[in-house]
Design an enzyme around this catalytic site. Structure first.
Site, PDB file in Angstrom:
ATOM      1  N   SER A  72       0.867  -1.185   0.000  1.00 48.75           N
ATOM      2  CA  SER A  72       0.000   0.000   0.000  1.00 48.75           C
ATOM      3  C   SER A  72       0.900   1.230   0.000  1.00 48.75           C
ATOM      4  CB  SER A  72      -0.859   0.015   1.268  1.00 48.75           C
ATOM      5  OG  SER A  72      -1.491   1.272   1.438  1.00 48.75           O
ATOM      6  N   TYR A  92      -1.499  -0.407  10.463  1.00 47.25           N
ATOM      7  CA  TYR A  92      -1.623  -0.733   9.038  1.00 47.25           C
ATOM      8  C   TYR A  92      -0.375  -0.287   8.267  1.00 47.25           C
ATOM      9  CZ  TYR A  92      -3.677  -0.942   4.358  1.00 47.25           C
ATOM     10  OH  TYR A  92      -3.916  -1.234   3.044  1.00 47.25           O
TER      11      TYR A  92
HETATM   12  P1  NAD Z   1     -11.424  -5.930   0.946  1.00 44.26           P
HETATM   13  O1  NAD Z   1     -11.741  -5.850   2.390  1.00 44.26           O
HETATM   14  O2  NAD Z   1     -12.476  -5.596  -0.053  1.00 44.26           O
HETATM   15  O3  NAD Z   1     -10.814  -7.370   0.613  1.00 44.26           O
HETATM   16  C1  NAD Z   1      -9.894  -8.001   1.469  1.00 44.26           C
HETATM   17  C2  NAD Z   1     -10.192  -9.508   1.473  1.00 44.26           C
HETATM   18  O4  NAD Z   1      -9.229 -10.163   2.313  1.00 44.26           O
HETATM   19  C3  NAD Z   1     -11.585  -9.834   2.047  1.00 44.26           C
HETATM   20  O5  NAD Z   1     -12.320 -10.622   1.130  1.00 44.26           O
HETATM   21  C4  NAD Z   1     -11.277 -10.608   3.317  1.00 44.26           C
HETATM   22  O6  NAD Z   1     -12.223 -11.614   3.629  1.00 44.26           O
HETATM   23  C5  NAD Z   1      -9.908 -11.206   2.980  1.00 44.26           C
HETATM   24  N1  NAD Z   1      -9.201 -11.639   4.180  1.00 44.26           N
HETATM   25  C6  NAD Z   1      -9.094 -11.000   5.377  1.00 44.26           C
HETATM   26  N2  NAD Z   1      -8.420 -11.769   6.236  1.00 44.26           N
HETATM   27  C7  NAD Z   1      -8.098 -12.920   5.597  1.00 44.26           C
HETATM   28  C8  NAD Z   1      -7.400 -14.090   5.959  1.00 44.26           C
HETATM   29  N3  NAD Z   1      -6.922 -14.260   7.205  1.00 44.26           N
HETATM   30  N4  NAD Z   1      -7.211 -15.070   5.034  1.00 44.26           N
HETATM   31  C9  NAD Z   1      -7.718 -14.926   3.786  1.00 44.26           C
HETATM   32  N5  NAD Z   1      -8.403 -13.828   3.380  1.00 44.26           N
HETATM   33  C10 NAD Z   1      -8.592 -12.853   4.279  1.00 44.26           C
HETATM   34  O7  NAD Z   1     -10.165  -4.959   0.744  1.00 44.26           O
HETATM   35  P2  NAD Z   1      -9.385  -4.480  -0.577  1.00 44.26           P
HETATM   36  O8  NAD Z   1      -9.491  -3.015  -0.630  1.00 44.26           O
HETATM   37  O9  NAD Z   1      -9.744  -5.305  -1.750  1.00 44.26           O
HETATM   38  O10 NAD Z   1      -7.910  -4.819  -0.082  1.00 44.26           O
HETATM   39  C11 NAD Z   1      -7.112  -5.832  -0.675  1.00 44.26           C
HETATM   40  C12 NAD Z   1      -5.672  -5.549  -0.350  1.00 44.26           C
HETATM   41  O11 NAD Z   1      -5.329  -4.262  -0.876  1.00 44.26           O
HETATM   42  C13 NAD Z   1      -5.359  -5.498   1.150  1.00 44.26           C
HETATM   43  O12 NAD Z   1      -4.104  -6.097   1.381  1.00 44.26           O
HETATM   44  C14 NAD Z   1      -5.299  -4.009   1.434  1.00 44.26           C
HETATM   45  O13 NAD Z   1      -4.474  -3.716   2.512  1.00 44.26           O
HETATM   46  C15 NAD Z   1      -4.731  -3.493   0.131  1.00 44.26           C
HETATM   47  N6  NAD Z   1      -4.976  -2.079  -0.124  1.00 44.26           N
HETATM   48  C16 NAD Z   1      -6.241  -1.582  -0.184  1.00 44.26           C
HETATM   49  C17 NAD Z   1      -6.421  -0.232  -0.431  1.00 44.26           C
HETATM   50  C18 NAD Z   1      -7.789   0.389  -0.519  1.00 44.26           C
HETATM   51  O14 NAD Z   1      -7.866   1.629  -0.477  1.00 44.26           O
HETATM   52  N7  NAD Z   1      -8.853  -0.372  -0.683  1.00 44.26           N
HETATM   53  C19 NAD Z   1      -5.321   0.591  -0.611  1.00 44.26           C
HETATM   54  C20 NAD Z   1      -4.052   0.059  -0.539  1.00 44.26           C
HETATM   55  C21 NAD Z   1      -3.890  -1.299  -0.304  1.00 44.26           C
END
Ligand code: NAD
Length: 252
Positions: free
Chosen positions: A140, A153
């Site tokens: 991120s 985070y």
């Molecule tokens: P999201 O919450 O929509 O999806 C995350 C998924 O991870 C969920 O389906 C959840 O069930 C799954 N998860 C959580 N714990 C788990 C575990 N122990 N084992 C397996 N799966 C598990 O979030 P997103 O926005 O799609 O985020 C995906 C990735 O992108 C994450 O690593 C997040 O940190 C990163 N990210 C997101 C953003 C944002 O703004 N959305 C920005 C930068 C990075």
């Protein structure tokens, strides 16, 4: 078909960015294992894959070493290889360091950092054996710069970037390409959850959009395109990078 014949595993594939990556990779001809603890989300992912795509779903908790190891080994045994692993599952906690409970710290580290470590550890073992592979970790921008009220985070994502670089140093000559992606704010269900706790969700949404100089949040599909680039052999010289996809957030 940019990934025809490839076998890929994507964690956190039941929602948002992971779902978009799994669906895009399957659309591009890969056999995709979409993995998540959220089985309802996984069913949605399967429904979004185009007709005839080879997308399989399985419940997997990335914090559990035995589950991760067995899953990677089973995929490799079934297909003779595991070409691409996307360690994307992640959780967030919105708090300053003094507001962060030890429990929230441990949970964030367990999913975001231990989960990536386990996914990489067992993928590297298989990829060394087969003499090739690609690993993509979802970090991120929060691992590159400080973001307000995201202490645990930010620490976890900084760890993902550092681990990615360390592994890139170790495994370059094993023909394993290892990179991470650093999204800015992406309009996934994750953001919806943060906003649902906001006193004024509309105002919160505007503020999150305004963080990006281009004035909007990214989409999961835009992040998936970056993962697709890293997964393809055309990105063969990209190794150990933290690819920023953030609408300019870290440029200013
Ligand atoms: P999201 O919450 O929509 O999806 C995350 C998924 O991870 C969920 O389906 C959840 O069930 C799954 N998860 C959580 N714990 C788990 C575990 N122990 N084992 C397996 N799966 C598990 O979030 P997103 O926005 O799609 O985020 C995906 C990735 O992108 C994450 O690593 C997040 O940190 C990163 N990210 C997101 C953003 C944002 O703004 N959305 C920005 C930068 C990075």
């Amino acid at each position: 078909m940019k990934l025809g014949g490839k076998v890929a595993a994507v964690t956190g594939a039941g929602s948002g960015i992971g779902q978009a990556i799994a669906v895009l990779f399957a659309s591009e001809g890969a056999t995709v294992y979409a993995l998540d603890i959220d089985e309802t989300g996984l069913r949605e992912t399967a429904a979004k894959a185009p007709y005839g795509a080879r997308l399989y779903t399985q419940r997997l908790d990335v914090t559990q070493e035995e589950e991760v190891q067995k899953t990677w080994e089973r995929i490799a045994a079934e297909h003779g290889r595991l070409d691409i692993v996307v360690n994307n599952a992640g959780v967030g906690v919105a708090a300053t360091v003094d507001q962060t409970s030890l429990e929230d710290w441990e949970r964030t580290m367990a999913v975001n950092l231990r989960g990536v470590f386990l996914g990489c550890k067992h993928a590297v073992r298989i990829m060394k054996r087969q003499g090739a592979g690609v690993i993509i970790n979802t970090a991120s921008v929060a691992g590159l710069v400080g973001v307000k009220e995201r202490a645990a985070y930010c620490a976890s994502k900084g760890g993902v970037i550092a681990l990615t670089r360390a592994m890139a140093a170790d495994h370059a000559l094993d023909n394993i390409r290892i990179n991470c992606i650093c999204p800015g704010t992406v309009d996934s269900p994750w953001v919806g959850r943060i906003l649902s706790n906001h006193p004024n969700p509309e105002e919160g949404r505007r503020a999150m959009a305004a963080r990006q100089p281009i004035g909007r949040m990214g989409t999961p599909e835009e992040i998936a395109q970056a993962a697709l680039f890293l997964a393809q052999p055309e990105s063969s010289f990209v190794h150990g990078s933290a690819l920023v996809i953030d609408g300019g957030l870290t440029a200013v």
